[in-house]
Write a protein that holds these residues in place. Structure first.
Motif, PDB file in Angstrom:
ATOM      1  N   GLN A  56       4.313   6.703   1.493  1.00 42.36           N
ATOM      2  CA  GLN A  56       3.213   7.625   1.179  1.00 42.36           C
ATOM      3  C   GLN A  56       1.914   6.879   0.922  1.00 42.36           C
ATOM      4  O   GLN A  56       0.844   7.348   1.302  1.00 42.36           O
ATOM      5  CB  GLN A  56       3.576   8.518  -0.009  1.00 42.36           C
ATOM      6  N   THR A  57       1.996   5.730   0.281  1.00 42.02           N
ATOM      7  CA  THR A  57       0.800   4.929   0.032  1.00 42.02           C
ATOM      8  C   THR A  57       0.195   4.476   1.354  1.00 42.02           C
ATOM      9  O   THR A  57      -1.011   4.633   1.587  1.00 42.02           O
ATOM     10  CB  THR A  57       1.138   3.705  -0.852  1.00 42.02           C
ATOM     11  N   GLU A  58       1.023   3.919   2.230  1.00 41.06           N
ATOM     12  CA  GLU A  58       0.526   3.436   3.511  1.00 41.06           C
ATOM     13  C   GLU A  58      -0.018   4.565   4.379  1.00 41.06           C
ATOM     14  O   GLU A  58      -1.097   4.443   4.960  1.00 41.06           O
ATOM     15  CB  GLU A  58       1.623   2.674   4.255  1.00 41.06           C
ATOM     16  N   ARG A  91      -3.161  -3.857  -7.770  1.00 42.60           N
ATOM     17  CA  ARG A  91      -4.297  -3.025  -7.353  1.00 42.60           C
ATOM     18  C   ARG A  91      -4.577  -3.270  -5.885  1.00 42.60           C
ATOM     19  O   ARG A  91      -4.739  -4.401  -5.451  1.00 42.60           O
ATOM     20  CB  ARG A  91      -5.550  -3.361  -8.158  1.00 42.60           C
ATOM     21  N   LEU A  92      -4.632  -2.198  -5.143  1.00 41.20           N
ATOM     22  CA  LEU A  92      -4.979  -2.252  -3.734  1.00 41.20           C
ATOM     23  C   LEU A  92      -6.396  -1.705  -3.601  1.00 41.20           C
ATOM     24  O   LEU A  92      -6.670  -0.582  -4.019  1.00 41.20           O
ATOM     25  CB  LEU A  92      -3.982  -1.417  -2.922  1.00 41.20           C
ATOM     26  N   VAL A  93      -7.282  -2.530  -3.066  1.00 43.06           N
ATOM     27  CA  VAL A  93      -8.688  -2.151  -2.951  1.00 43.06           C
ATOM     28  C   VAL A  93      -9.093  -2.211  -1.483  1.00 43.06           C
ATOM     29  O   VAL A  93      -8.833  -3.205  -0.797  1.00 43.06           O
ATOM     30  CB  VAL A  93      -9.602  -3.094  -3.776  1.00 43.06           C
ATOM     31  N   ALA A  94      -9.713  -1.146  -1.006  1.00 40.21           N
ATOM     32  CA  ALA A  94     -10.268  -1.111   0.343  1.00 40.21           C
ATOM     33  C   ALA A  94     -11.761  -0.853   0.220  1.00 40.21           C
ATOM     34  O   ALA A  94     -12.177   0.087  -0.459  1.00 40.21           O
ATOM     35  CB  ALA A  94      -9.601  -0.023   1.174  1.00 40.21           C
ATOM     36  N   GLN A  95     -12.547  -1.708   0.856  1.00 38.97           N
ATOM     37  CA  GLN A  95     -13.990  -1.520   0.876  1.00 38.97           C
ATOM     38  C   GLN A  95     -14.423  -1.338   2.317  1.00 38.97           C
ATOM     39  O   GLN A  95     -14.088  -2.149   3.179  1.00 38.97           O
ATOM     40  CB  GLN A  95     -14.704  -2.707   0.255  1.00 38.97           C
ATOM     41  N   LEU A 123      -5.966  10.572  -1.621  1.00 38.76           N
ATOM     42  CA  LEU A 123      -5.936   9.473  -2.594  1.00 38.76           C
ATOM     43  C   LEU A 123      -5.443   9.940  -3.955  1.00 38.76           C
ATOM     44  O   LEU A 123      -4.755   9.199  -4.654  1.00 38.76           O
ATOM     45  CB  LEU A 123      -7.305   8.818  -2.693  1.00 38.76           C
ATOM     46  N   LYS A 124      -5.759  11.162  -4.311  1.00 37.05           N
ATOM     47  CA  LYS A 124      -5.286  11.694  -5.594  1.00 37.05           C
ATOM     48  C   LYS A 124      -3.760  11.732  -5.634  1.00 37.05           C
ATOM     49  O   LYS A 124      -3.151  11.446  -6.661  1.00 37.05           O
ATOM     50  CB  LYS A 124      -5.874  13.086  -5.820  1.00 37.05           C
ATOM     51  N   THR A 125      -3.121  12.040  -4.503  1.00 37.61           N
ATOM     52  CA  THR A 125      -1.655  12.127  -4.476  1.00 37.61           C
ATOM     53  C   THR A 125      -0.982  10.771  -4.678  1.00 37.61           C
ATOM     54  O   THR A 125       0.194  10.713  -5.021  1.00 37.61           O
ATOM     55  CB  THR A 125      -1.133  12.737  -3.154  1.00 37.61           C
ATOM     56  N   ILE A 126      -1.717   9.684  -4.462  1.00 33.95           N
ATOM     57  CA  ILE A 126      -1.147   8.344  -4.654  1.00 33.95           C
ATOM     58  C   ILE A 126      -1.868   7.603  -5.788  1.00 33.95           C
ATOM     59  O   ILE A 126      -1.893   6.373  -5.824  1.00 33.95           O
ATOM     60  CB  ILE A 126      -1.155   7.521  -3.343  1.00 33.95           C
ATOM     61  N   ASN A 127      -2.449   8.381  -6.706  1.00 35.05           N
ATOM     62  CA  ASN A 127      -3.139   7.833  -7.878  1.00 35.05           C
ATOM     63  C   ASN A 127      -4.253   6.866  -7.508  1.00 35.05           C
ATOM     64  O   ASN A 127      -4.411   5.804  -8.109  1.00 35.05           O
ATOM     65  CB  ASN A 127      -2.145   7.157  -8.833  1.00 35.05           C
ATOM     66  N   GLY A 128      -5.012   7.257  -6.509  1.00 34.19           N
ATOM     67  CA  GLY A 128      -6.138   6.445  -6.074  1.00 34.19           C
ATOM     68  C   GLY A 128      -7.444   7.161  -6.298  1.00 34.19           C
ATOM     69  O   GLY A 128      -7.489   8.349  -6.616  1.00 34.19           O
ATOM     70  N   VAL A 145      -9.730   2.481  -4.588  1.00 29.75           N
ATOM     71  CA  VAL A 145      -8.909   1.692  -5.498  1.00 29.75           C
ATOM     72  C   VAL A 145      -7.667   2.501  -5.838  1.00 29.75           C
ATOM     73  O   VAL A 145      -7.752   3.685  -6.144  1.00 29.75           O
ATOM     74  CB  VAL A 145      -9.669   1.367  -6.810  1.00 29.75           C
ATOM     75  N   LEU A 146      -6.502   1.829  -5.759  1.00 30.28           N
ATOM     76  CA  LEU A 146      -5.286   2.487  -6.197  1.00 30.28           C
ATOM     77  C   LEU A 146      -4.295   1.478  -6.751  1.00 30.28           C
ATOM     78  O   LEU A 146      -4.325   0.302  -6.399  1.00 30.28           O
ATOM     79  CB  LEU A 146      -4.647   3.300  -5.067  1.00 30.28           C
ATOM     80  N   GLN A 147      -3.468   1.965  -7.655  1.00 25.18           N
ATOM     81  CA  GLN A 147      -2.385   1.155  -8.191  1.00 25.18           C
ATOM     82  C   GLN A 147      -1.269   1.174  -7.166  1.00 25.18           C
ATOM     83  O   GLN A 147      -0.882   2.237  -6.692  1.00 25.18           O
ATOM     84  CB  GLN A 147      -1.881   1.730  -9.524  1.00 25.18           C
ATOM     85  N   ALA A 148      -0.757  -0.004  -6.804  1.00 27.10           N
ATOM     86  CA  ALA A 148       0.291  -0.060  -5.793  1.00 27.10           C
ATOM     87  C   ALA A 148       1.157  -1.281  -6.029  1.00 27.10           C
ATOM     88  O   ALA A 148       0.647  -2.375  -6.221  1.00 27.10           O
ATOM     89  CB  ALA A 148      -0.328  -0.116  -4.398  1.00 27.10           C
ATOM     90  N   THR A 149       2.445  -1.061  -6.020  1.00 22.22           N
ATOM     91  CA  THR A 149       3.397  -2.154  -6.141  1.00 22.22           C
ATOM     92  C   THR A 149       4.035  -2.356  -4.777  1.00 22.22           C
ATOM     93  O   THR A 149       4.467  -1.385  -4.149  1.00 22.22           O
ATOM     94  CB  THR A 149       4.479  -1.808  -7.184  1.00 22.22           C
TER      95      THR A 149
END
Length: 158
Positions: A56-58, A91-95, A123-128, A145-149
């Protein structure tokens, strides 16, 4: 025709390439398709080539990035765009940057754009979170920005 082709490409690439090869491969393939259409120069760099995240994150991040490229292609009249994806400390950050005409980022909440609304919802669904900022003299910057493990790390990939 180019915009329709771009949307079809993003929809068709997602399941196969994302599932089998990961986010970076899917983005690189999408960028190749954009480059084939011509008209915009794109730079992409990342430190997640060997990292896989939850599906889901990807998928959601990929769709948001595709929407950013679609918006640039469709509305911004940009000559250049760049995407940086960095992962550190969960933290996964895309600029995302482009040198287009920009838009009023301060009043983004007032926009009724389906594209922007969809990006925020995904992004809201993946806490971003996502933010937009106009760059002077021209262009825009988007920060995601999102939290991702990581789910897996593939070592030895070239």
């Amino acid at each position: 025709e180019s915009i329709v082709s771009l949307k079809e490409t993003s929809n068709n690439l997602s399941p196969h390439i994302l599932e089998n090869f990961g986010l970076v491969s899917a983005i690189e393939s999408f960028i190749e398709k954009i480059n084939a259409l011509g008209g915009i120069e794109i730079a992409f760099s990342s430190n997640i080539e060997t990292i896989r995240f939850e599906n889901q994150t990807e998928i959601n991040l990929y769709r948001v990035i595709c929407e950013l490229f679609n918006n640039t292609f469709k509305h911004a009249r940009a000559e250049k765009a760049s995407l940086l994806i960095h992962y550190a400390d969960d933290r996964l950050v895309a600029q995302y940057f482009d040198d287009g005409i920009g838009f009023d980022a301060e009043n983004i909440q007032d926009k009724t754009s389906m594209g922007i609304s969809n990006m925020m919802s995904r992004l809201k669904t993946i806490n971003g979170s996502i933010s937009f900022r106009r760059i002077t003299p021209k262009g825009m910057m988007t920060n995601i920005v999102l939290q991702a493990t990581p789910k897996t790390v593939v070592y030895g990939k070239n």
